[in-house]
Design a protein around this motif. Sequence first.
Motif, short mmCIF file in Angstrom:
data_model
loop_
_atom_site.label_atom_id
_atom_site.label_comp_id
_atom_site.label_asym_id
_atom_site.label_seq_id
_atom_site.Cartn_x
_atom_site.Cartn_y
_atom_site.Cartn_z
N PRO A 74 0.84 -1.42 0.03
CA PRO A 74 0.09 0.13 0.02
C PRO A 74 0.87 1.19 0.13
N LEU A 75 0.31 2.31 -0.46
CA LEU A 75 1.21 3.56 -0.60
C LEU A 75 1.56 4.04 0.82
N GLU A 76 2.54 4.49 0.98
CA GLU A 76 3.21 5.11 2.12
C GLU A 76 3.72 6.45 1.63
N LEU A 77 3.41 7.38 2.67
CA LEU A 77 4.20 8.85 2.44
C LEU A 77 5.46 8.85 3.50
N ALA A 78 6.18 9.75 2.96
CA ALA A 78 7.36 10.25 4.12
C ALA A 78 6.77 11.16 5.10
N HIS A 79 7.49 10.86 6.35
CA HIS A 79 7.00 11.63 7.32
C HIS A 79 8.60 11.82 8.13
N ILE A 80 8.72 13.27 8.29
CA ILE A 80 10.02 13.60 9.08
C ILE A 80 9.67 13.89 10.40
N ASN A 81 10.47 13.12 11.40
CA ASN A 81 10.62 13.28 12.76
C ASN A 81 11.10 14.82 13.31
N PRO A 82 10.34 15.60 13.86
CA PRO A 82 10.76 17.07 14.09
C PRO A 82 11.58 16.90 15.15
N ASP A 83 11.72 15.90 15.99
CA ASP A 83 12.56 15.90 17.14
C ASP A 83 14.27 15.73 16.70
N THR A 84 14.25 14.90 15.34
CA THR A 84 15.58 14.52 15.17
C THR A 84 16.13 14.88 13.73
N CYS A 85 15.14 15.87 13.06
CA CYS A 85 15.45 16.39 11.78
C CYS A 85 16.64 17.45 12.03
N ILE A 86 17.77 17.50 11.50
CA ILE A 86 18.92 18.47 11.56
C ILE A 86 19.08 19.69 10.59
N GLY A 87 17.93 19.38 9.74
CA GLY A 87 17.97 20.37 8.46
C GLY A 87 19.13 20.40 7.57
N CYS A 88 19.53 19.28 7.16
CA CYS A 88 20.76 18.94 6.39
C CYS A 88 20.47 19.10 4.93
N ARG A 89 19.13 18.92 4.40
CA ARG A 89 18.55 19.19 3.13
C ARG A 89 18.84 17.94 2.10
N LYS A 90 19.59 17.11 2.63
CA LYS A 90 19.85 15.87 1.69
C LYS A 90 18.56 15.33 1.13
N CYS A 91 17.49 15.43 1.88
CA CYS A 91 16.31 14.73 1.55
C CYS A 91 15.75 15.41 0.45
N VAL A 92 15.88 16.90 0.52
CA VAL A 92 15.34 17.68 -0.45
C VAL A 92 15.81 17.63 -1.64
N ALA A 93 17.37 17.29 -1.89
CA ALA A 93 18.06 17.15 -3.18
C ALA A 93 17.38 15.91 -3.79
N VAL A 94 16.99 14.80 -3.14
CA VAL A 94 16.56 13.69 -3.68
C VAL A 94 15.12 13.66 -3.92
N CYS A 95 14.45 14.38 -3.52
CA CYS A 95 12.98 14.27 -3.58
C CYS A 95 12.33 14.60 -4.99
N PRO A 96 11.96 13.72 -5.84
CA PRO A 96 11.71 13.84 -7.09
C PRO A 96 10.60 15.02 -7.37
N GLY A 117 5.77 8.80 -2.38
CA GLY A 117 6.01 7.57 -1.61
C GLY A 117 7.19 6.86 -2.40
N CYS A 118 8.00 7.43 -2.87
CA CYS A 118 9.31 7.00 -3.66
C CYS A 118 10.26 6.42 -2.61
N ALA A 119 10.39 6.83 -1.34
CA ALA A 119 11.24 6.66 -0.22
C ALA A 119 12.84 6.83 -0.56
N LEU A 120 13.00 7.79 -1.59
CA LEU A 120 14.45 8.07 -1.73
C LEU A 120 14.97 8.86 -0.63
N CYS A 121 14.17 9.65 0.06
CA CYS A 121 14.79 10.49 1.02
C CYS A 121 15.02 9.63 2.40
N VAL A 122 14.46 8.51 2.51
CA VAL A 122 14.82 7.66 3.62
C VAL A 122 16.30 7.36 3.55
#
Length: 191
Positions: A74-96, A117-122
Amino acid sequence: MSEHLIDAIDDVLPQTQCRQCGYNGCRNYAWAIAMGEAPINRCAPGGQKGIEALAKVTGHEVIALDPYYGHEVPLELAHINPDTCIGCRKCVAVCPTNAIVGAPKRLHGVISDWCTGCALCVTACPVDCIDMLPAPFEWTHEKALNARRLYREKLQREKKREAERNAKLSAQSAADKKKALLADILSRVKK
């Protein structure tokens, strides 16, 4: 092979741009299918329905999803945990689709309606703060078309930025050459 066939194949792919099929995006996979370089059973997000649609468009027989390329889930979507995100932007670069937003060194978030739901950010996240959670909606053809539009817009922006960078570097090189030439002329005049 005709562009029409590539377009028809691309239109039935889910446009997640996940690369699970082994190709860099849905359009490249569509091209490979049209050219006879890839079978129609590598798209896990499309699942069996997607394979059936591809068979109809291409005239190939319906076959089972190749498990090497993933499993239908089933389709899953990315969710970023606000307590551990450091704002590195590596996920932004790969998000299509640019579904991930945020400022450098600040909390990032996901625009659910844009996430494929590509999960490239994970895999890109160095602090493991991204989870894939069940989507509150079904993936539709309209969502796929919107995802493809967002993906193409991102590619166009990246191409424009690259051209601007190259032009700037080229101008800097020309300016540096001019400076060196003037310095050489001035040094000769002083002699």
